[in-house]
Design an enzyme around this catalytic site. Structure first.
Site, PDB file in Angstrom:
ATOM      1  CG  ASP A 136     -19.316 -48.867 -94.542  1.00  0.00           C
ATOM      2  OD1 ASP A 136     -18.552 -49.326 -95.421  1.00  0.00           O
ATOM      3  OD2 ASP A 136     -19.005 -47.947 -93.767  1.00  0.00           O
ATOM      4  CE1 TYR A 141     -20.291 -41.777-103.076  1.00  0.00           C
ATOM      5  CE2 TYR A 141     -17.902 -41.770-103.067  1.00  0.00           C
ATOM      6  CZ  TYR A 141     -19.092 -42.086-102.457  1.00  0.00           C
ATOM      7  OH  TYR A 141     -19.076 -42.709-101.242  1.00  0.00           O
ATOM      8  CG  ASP A 171     -36.362 -46.753 -98.297  1.00  0.00           C
ATOM      9  OD1 ASP A 171     -36.477 -47.433 -99.345  1.00  0.00           O
ATOM     10  OD2 ASP A 171     -37.288 -46.037 -97.859  1.00  0.00           O
ATOM     11  CE  LYS A 214     -35.779 -43.430-101.299  1.00  0.00           C
ATOM     12  NZ  LYS A 214     -36.846 -43.809-100.314  1.00  0.00           N
ATOM     13  CG  ASP A 270     -19.941 -45.163 -99.292  1.00  0.00           C
ATOM     14  OD1 ASP A 270     -18.960 -45.907 -99.069  1.00  0.00           O
ATOM     15  OD2 ASP A 270     -20.128 -44.081 -98.707  1.00  0.00           O
TER      16      ASP A 270
HETATM   17  C1  IPM Z   1     -15.343 -46.589 -99.663  1.00  0.00           C
HETATM   18  C2  IPM Z   1     -14.983 -45.339 -98.920  1.00  0.00           C
HETATM   19  C3  IPM Z   1     -14.734 -44.238 -99.939  1.00  0.00           C
HETATM   20  C4  IPM Z   1     -16.035 -43.945-100.621  1.00  0.00           C
HETATM   21  C5  IPM Z   1     -14.087 -42.953 -99.380  1.00  0.00           C
HETATM   22  C6  IPM Z   1     -12.801 -43.245 -98.651  1.00  0.00           C
HETATM   23  C7  IPM Z   1     -13.864 -41.943-100.469  1.00  0.00           C
HETATM   24  O1  IPM Z   1     -15.955 -45.016 -97.999  1.00  0.00           O
HETATM   25  O2  IPM Z   1     -14.534 -47.051-100.473  1.00  0.00           O
HETATM   26  O3  IPM Z   1     -16.426 -47.123 -99.409  1.00  0.00           O
HETATM   27  O4  IPM Z   1     -16.871 -43.168-100.124  1.00  0.00           O
HETATM   28  O5  IPM Z   1     -16.243 -44.495-101.704  1.00  0.00           O
HETATM   29 MG    MG Z   2     -17.491 -46.488 -97.824  1.00  0.00          MG
END
Ligand code: IPM
Ligand code: MG
Length: 368
Positions: free
Chosen positions: A253, A142, A225, A192, A249
């Site tokens: 999710d 990032y 993975d 990884k 990230d």
């Molecule tokens: C998160 C989001 C952020 C990230 C974006 C909005 C920059 O996806 O907080 O997970 O990628 O970190």
């Molecule tokens: Mg995210």
């Protein structure tokens, strides 16, 4: 004694709607539990760009550095898609994370019993799920340099750099081990190491910190993975997962969706302790700005309300009050109240964002 300060950055999309419900909860704690906060509000993301031409002004950045905790709603929206990269709403959030040095991002994935049927996985796979992903938040691909898009001969080349120092790995590993000690005492580290040198270093440093300081905690390692696969196969094998910024990230999710709704999950981003002993901290829901439902009273305020519960626990040492709020949320869900994101086949009408907030306040009232 002065009240602790809270900076609210509601942001874009559904951010302001869900934050209105959080304000009710904050006010309730001031009125009923003698826990008053000095609340101020400011802009971040697209709304800050509209007002000031930047997703985060230096003044707001300075206020965030001073606050005892920052509460953020959401940033982004289609209106800002064509802005220059450096002006996009997300850059405001990334600047807060980087300049406050919020290196440990805690993302719990908890399945509320009342919602086990909303998961795309079988109820017995997710029922009772309670895992914590600790995502490194201020380094890795990032932020690594060099980065950018440049020309090589006739074509463009996009470059990003995955970079981790030992100390960056060590501090987030310590956060994960500390959390594990208060939970089921298990950490799984994901990287990884089979293809990335930064992954080899990650695995080495986590192993060293474990041996030197946390050998009482059970440690395992997985390639990220395989970790994603195991998370969907049998998520209850995990307690705390520690991983880098990008894998975290993705995996967070994935873990969030195991629980049935992204609209339910809070997060805490923590840095080093300030002079008053509190960690630098920003709390935000895992969900985004949801432009498709903005302004329709459909947003689920629970993730943002639970983010305030995390603030009570991690910034203000009010673990019991945090539990009270979490139980109030569980109680409204057990009563069958559902916002639109949680409506399944039963055909029961959804409640609005503010009705959900009011119902949680009623449960808080009943708890004292
Ligand atoms: C998160 C989001 C952020 C990230 C974006 C909005 C920059 O996806 O907080 O997970 O990628 O970190
Ligand atoms: Mg995210």
């Amino acid at each position: 004694m002065t009240n602790p300060s809270l900076l609210i950055l509601a942001g874009d999309g559904i951010g302001p709607e869900v934050m209105t419900e959080v304000r009710k909860v904050i006010d309730w704690y001031g009125a009923k539990r003698d826990l008053a906060f000095d609340v101020s509000e400011d802009l971040v993301g697209g709304c800050a760009y509209d007002a000031h031409g930047t997703p985060l002004t230096d003044e707001t950045m300075a206020k965030a550095q001073e606050a005892d905790a920052v509460l953020l709603g959401a940033v982004g929206g289609p209106a800002y898609d064509n802005l220059d990269f450096s002006l996009k709403p997300e850059r405001g959030l990334l600047r807060l994370r980087k300049e406050m040095d919020l290196y440990a991002n805690l993302r719990p994935a908890q399945c509320f019993d009342a919602l086990a049927d909303f998961s795309s996985l079988k109820a017995d796979v997710v029922g009772g799920l309670d895992i914590m992903i600790v995502r490194e938040l201020t380094s890795g691909v990032y932020f690594g340099e060099p980065r950018g898009i440049h020309k090589e001969g006739n074509e463009r080349v996009g470059v990003n750099t995955q970079r981790y120092t030992e100390s960056e790995i060590a501090r987030v590993a310590r956060s994960a081990f500390e959390l594990a000690r208060k939970r089921d005492n298990k950490v799984c580290s994901m990287e990884k190491a089979n293809v990335m040198e930064s992954g080899v270093l990650w695995r080495d440093v986590v192993t060293e910190i474990h041996a030197a300081e946390y050998s009482d905690v059970e440690l395992s390692h997985m390639y990220a993975d395989a970790g994603a696969m195991q998370l969907t196969r049998w998520p209850k094998q995990f307690d705390v997962i520690v991983t880098d910024n990008l894998f975290g990230d993705l995996l967070s999710d994935l873990a969030a969706m195991l629980t049935g709704s992204l609209g339910m999950l809070p997060s805490a981003s923590l840095g080093a302790p300030m002079a008053n002993g509190r960690p630098k901290a920003l709390y935000e829901p895992v969900h985004g700005s949801a432009p498709d439902i903005t302004g329709q009273g459909k947003a689920n305020p629970i993730a943002c309300i639970l983010s305030f519960a995390m603030a009570l626990r991690y910034s203000f040492d009010q673990g019991e009050e945090a539990t009270r709020l979490e139980q109030a949320v569980e109680a409204v869900l057990a009563d069958g109240l559902r916002t639109a994101d949680l409506i399944g086949e039963e055909g029961r009408a959804p409640v609005s964002t503010s009705e959900m907030g009011d119902a949680i306040i009623a449960k808080l009232d009943a708890s004292v």
